[in-house]
Design a protein around this motif. Structure first.
Motif, PDB file in Angstrom:
ATOM      1  N   GLU A 173     -26.638  39.707 -87.393  1.00  0.00           N
ATOM      2  CA  GLU A 173     -25.929  39.770 -88.671  1.00  0.00           C
ATOM      3  C   GLU A 173     -25.460  38.391 -89.117  1.00  0.00           C
ATOM      4  O   GLU A 173     -25.572  38.027 -90.293  1.00  0.00           O
ATOM      5  N   SER A 174     -24.964  37.582 -88.193  1.00  0.00           N
ATOM      6  CA  SER A 174     -24.452  36.261 -88.553  1.00  0.00           C
ATOM      7  C   SER A 174     -25.565  35.353 -89.058  1.00  0.00           C
ATOM      8  O   SER A 174     -25.364  34.560 -89.990  1.00  0.00           O
ATOM      9  N   VAL A 175     -26.753  35.449 -88.487  1.00  0.00           N
ATOM     10  CA  VAL A 175     -27.877  34.627 -88.931  1.00  0.00           C
ATOM     11  C   VAL A 175     -28.329  35.059 -90.320  1.00  0.00           C
ATOM     12  O   VAL A 175     -28.618  34.225 -91.191  1.00  0.00           O
ATOM     13  N   LEU A 176     -28.391  36.358 -90.552  1.00  0.00           N
ATOM     14  CA  LEU A 176     -28.757  36.859 -91.876  1.00  0.00           C
ATOM     15  C   LEU A 176     -27.781  36.364 -92.941  1.00  0.00           C
ATOM     16  O   LEU A 176     -28.186  35.924 -94.024  1.00  0.00           O
ATOM     17  N   GLN A 177     -26.511  36.444 -92.632  1.00  0.00           N
ATOM     18  CA  GLN A 177     -25.497  35.999 -93.588  1.00  0.00           C
ATOM     19  C   GLN A 177     -25.648  34.507 -93.888  1.00  0.00           C
ATOM     20  O   GLN A 177     -25.554  34.078 -95.039  1.00  0.00           O
ATOM     21  N   ARG A 178     -25.860  33.748 -92.840  1.00  0.00           N
ATOM     22  CA  ARG A 178     -26.017  32.283 -93.031  1.00  0.00           C
ATOM     23  C   ARG A 178     -27.266  31.989 -93.863  1.00  0.00           C
ATOM     24  O   ARG A 178     -27.233  31.131 -94.755  1.00  0.00           O
ATOM     25  N   TYR A 179     -28.334  32.674 -93.586  1.00  0.00           N
ATOM     26  CA  TYR A 179     -29.585  32.483 -94.325  1.00  0.00           C
ATOM     27  C   TYR A 179     -29.365  32.796 -95.807  1.00  0.00           C
ATOM     28  O   TYR A 179     -29.746  32.015 -96.686  1.00  0.00           O
ATOM     29  N   TYR A 180     -28.708  33.930 -96.079  1.00  0.00           N
ATOM     30  CA  TYR A 180     -28.492  34.329 -97.463  1.00  0.00           C
ATOM     31  C   TYR A 180     -27.515  33.390 -98.166  1.00  0.00           C
ATOM     32  O   TYR A 180     -27.764  32.939 -99.293  1.00  0.00           O
ATOM     33  N   ASN A 181     -26.423  33.048 -97.525  1.00  0.00           N
ATOM     34  CA  ASN A 181     -25.401  32.224 -98.164  1.00  0.00           C
ATOM     35  C   ASN A 181     -25.872  30.797 -98.440  1.00  0.00           C
ATOM     36  O   ASN A 181     -25.560  30.220 -99.485  1.00  0.00           O
TER      37      ASN A 181
END
Length: 266
Positions: A173-181
């Protein structure tokens, strides 16, 4: 007797290799000496010991495993493969946290076969290894599970995806958030490609990264001491390694959810 049998099998490399060689079927002396790179004079005493313990039988000039020998060799192979895997890169395996690999797969690590340790230099710690890049660029499909954000790898995957490479990305989840942000437009462009699938891993992904393609298998594990991630990894090319890697990725998928729109699936 039990100790004698273990010593007979494992305390002589020649006997061990002979038993494994005979696994494929009966062999004559010429085949044995050529395959094991030994002389008949040196291997005959070892054959006699195996015959005395009823592990090998002889008919004319042909040697074969007895029924007991066949049972033992079938059990020997996974153990020997695992020992050889750990011996080749003992420091790596002893210093890494294996908990991210399910127990059923830890028992099969010997199937990885011969692997090469990739150790990035300190001044190139965050750069992509050239051997990995070349293999990724020649791959037709890529399965990637990753628990840390690595911009150079993401950029490479974007390039490959635009060229039509089939890509499955499993992220924490943290990687997805970083990728999107941090890369919103790139993220949305990737989501729109038919050849790309995104998966969100539920819980803590304890494997730093896992890459499986039609060319190679690559795994990077976190150290037991989580404070010092050195990005060391092992790359393997054998068919059994690719098979094990794909099965491990599918196992991780069981705890993941495919996403088609990041916000809609929040």
């Amino acid at each position: 007797m039990k100790l004698e049998l273990i010593e007979l099998i494992f305390l002589s490399d020649k006997r061990k290799q002979l038993l494994l060689f005979l696994r494929s079927g009966p062999k004559n002396m010429d085949e044995i000496t050529e395959a094991l790179q030994v002389t008949s004079t040196s291997i005959l005493p070892q054959i006699k010991k195996l015959k005395d313990m009823s592990l090998v039988t002889q008919e004319d000039k042909t040697y074969t495993l007895s029924l007991i020998g066949k049972v033992l060799v079938e059990k020997m192979q996974p153990l020997i493969s695992t020992i050889e895997l750990f011996e080749d890169n003992f420091d790596y395996w002893s210093e890494k946290d294996l908990q991210g690999i399910p127990f059923s797969f830890r028992k099969r690590l010997g199937e990885l076969g011969k692997c090469k340790l990739i150790q990035p230099d300190l001044d190139r710690m965050f750069e992509l290894d050239q051997e990995v890049v070349e293999n990724l660029s020649r791959s037709g499909h890529i399965l990637e599970a990753i628990a840390y954000f690595h911009p150079p790898m993401i950029s490479l995957y974007q390039e490959l995806a635009k060229k039509g490479v089939e890509l499955s990305l499993l992220m924490s989840e943290s990687v997805l958030q970083r990728y999107y942000n941090d890369h919103m437009e790139d993220f949305r462009s990737m989501m729109a490609l038919e050849n790309v699938r995104f998966f969100r891993y539920s819980g803590e992904l304890k494997i730093a990264s896992l890459t499986v393609t039609d060319r190679f298998f690559l795994i990077s594990l976190f150290p037991k001491n989580q404070r010092h991630f050195d990005r060391e990894s092992l790359i393997c090319y054998g068919p059994s390694a690719l098979k094990l890697g794909a099965e491990l990725f599918n196992e991780l998928l069981l705890d993941s959810t495919q996403i088609t729109d990041y916000f809609r699936n929040d």
